[in-house]
Design an enzyme around this catalytic site. Structure first.
Site, PDB file in Angstrom:
ATOM      1  N   HIS A 171      15.970  71.974  64.315  1.00  0.00           N
ATOM      2  CA  HIS A 171      15.960  72.300  62.792  1.00  0.00           C
ATOM      3  C   HIS A 171      16.582  71.128  62.246  1.00  0.00           C
ATOM      4  CE1 HIS A 171      14.654  76.255  63.308  1.00  0.00           C
ATOM      5  NE2 HIS A 171      15.654  76.821  64.021  1.00  0.00           N
ATOM      6  N   ASP A 205       9.333  77.418  70.063  1.00  0.00           N
ATOM      7  CA  ASP A 205      10.265  78.390  69.630  1.00  0.00           C
ATOM      8  C   ASP A 205      10.023  79.534  68.590  1.00  0.00           C
ATOM      9  OD1 ASP A 205      13.752  77.850  69.727  1.00  0.00           O
ATOM     10  OD2 ASP A 205      12.871  78.834  67.835  1.00  0.00           O
ATOM     11  N   HIS A 207      11.617  80.138  66.108  1.00  0.00           N
ATOM     12  CA  HIS A 207      11.581  79.528  64.646  1.00  0.00           C
ATOM     13  C   HIS A 207      10.745  78.284  64.370  1.00  0.00           C
ATOM     14  CE1 HIS A 207      15.209  81.952  65.988  1.00  0.00           C
ATOM     15  NE2 HIS A 207      15.117  82.225  64.782  1.00  0.00           N
ATOM     16  N   ASP A 294      13.412  82.141  72.671  1.00  0.00           N
ATOM     17  CA  ASP A 294      13.604  83.285  71.530  1.00  0.00           C
ATOM     18  C   ASP A 294      12.556  84.179  71.326  1.00  0.00           C
ATOM     19  OD1 ASP A 294      12.905  81.072  70.457  1.00  0.00           O
ATOM     20  OD2 ASP A 294      14.699  81.143  69.187  1.00  0.00           O
TER      21      ASP A 294
END
Ligand SMILES: [Zn+2]
Length: 352
Positions: A171, A205, A207, A294
């Protein structure tokens, strides 16, 4: 803990002559970092804590034992290859100020790029959320993790590698950070490898890897492929849509595969298959996997439909690309399940 016999077994039976190395930044401190939970309007211990390190380490060391434990920190010169001078200068200023203030309280309107002198304002200028407190421990871990990724990229000719990076990095963009990510480990590795040939970054991931996308958005030598929860309902909300395909020279080299919240396991693997076809069409010389655990169905932050044993299939599908690869650890917060998830993923990957 690290037995040579185990290494030979993997090497001989599963590996077809490729050595997988395990790089890890040495754990620094034992701090829970405080974040502001905007939904519950309270401060709480961040879920991205040092307990993740122990769990990830446990999982990786069940499979890999050629470990290089990293204490050194990445240099500013290396970071300047992927991050803006303003962001790096902000980090320096925070360090000088004893990592105060703890969190930002003001964020600029869209399109504003002024760099104020006020440190609290600069915090909001570069940080995208209230979940990413920049503490001395966090920053030290981030510098070491980035160095581990750099080292693995420089040594890729000696074999594939799993890099235990904590905190994660995907991120963190050229000029911003957030989502527990301060320095983009995968992007640094990709940037280094891009000098030797084209690179595909495949982000699995839960996200969207908005930082990685941002860094390579205008380039065609590093293509970015990301499968993630649809940003319409999932962090980072403002990036990760299918329509984001790159710009300028990079048009057509950014691929987003947003996933419905209710996606079944079968549907997930069918989207992954499409992404792998797109990677193969790009025909990269190197593969970087931004690996997040995740997507596990009970992950407290993400959570799709994947069970622990499904990570073996995920690993083997990525390994089947048969490319020189670095696996860079991103998220994954179901701490008690992380050892099994990482073990399954790596074992699947090693079957390539
Ligand atoms: Zn994540």
């Amino acid at each position: 803990m690290f037995q040579r016999e185990k290494s030979r077994y993997i090497f001989t039976i599963c590996f077809f002559g490729v050595l997988v190395k395990f790089y890890s930044a040495e754990k620094f401190g034992n701090h829970p970092a405080t974040i502001f939970d905007a939904q519950r309007m309270c401060l709480e211990d961040g879920i991205e804590g040092p307990q993740r390190y122990d769990a990830l380490f446990e999982g990786a060391s069940r499979v890999l034992n050629d470990l290089e434990l990293v204490q050194d920190r990445v240099s500013t010169a290396s970071l300047a290859r992927i991050h803006s001078p303003q962001l790096l200068d902000f980090y320096r200023a925070m360090e000088k100020n004893g990592f105060n203030p703890p969190l930002p309280d003001s964020f600029p309107p869209p399109g504003i790029s002024i760099e104020p002198e006020n440190l609290l304002a600069r915090y909001g200028r570069h940080c995208t959320d209230t979940q990413s407190p920049l503490t001395r421990e966090y920053y030290t871990e981030a510098l070491r993790s980035a160095y581990a990724a750099e080292l693995a990229a420089k040594e890729i000719d000696s074999g594939d590698a799993y890099v235990l990076c904590r905190p994660p990095g995907h991120h963190a963009g050229r000029d911003f950070f957030g989502g527990f990510c301060f320095l983009n480990n995968a992007a640094l590795a990709a940037e280094i490898l891009s000098k030797k040939g084209s690179v595909a970054v495949l982000d699995v991931d839960f996200h969207h890897g908005n930082g990685t996308q941002d860094i390579f958005y205008k380039r065609k030598d590093v293509a970015v492929f990301s499968l993630h929860g649809d940003p319409a309902w999932s962090y980072p909300y403002f990036q990760g849509y299918e329509s984001e395909k790159g710009s300028g020279e990079g048009t057509g080299y950014n691929f987003n595969y947003p996933l419905e919240e209710t996606i079944s396991k079968q549907e997930y693997f069918s989207v992954l298959e499409q992404a792998l076809k797109d990677v193969a069409d790009f025909n990269p010389k190197y593969l970087i996997v931004s690996f997040g655990a995740d997507t596990y169905k009970e992950d407290p932050v993400g959570g799709l439909s994947l069970d622990v044993q499904d990570f073996s299939q995920l690993g083997s599908m990525l390994g089947a690309l048969q490319l020189p690869s670095l696996i860079i650890q991103e998220g994954g917060y179901a701490v008690s399940m992380l050892p099994d998830i990482v073990e399954n993923f790596l074992q699947g990957f090693l079957k390539k």
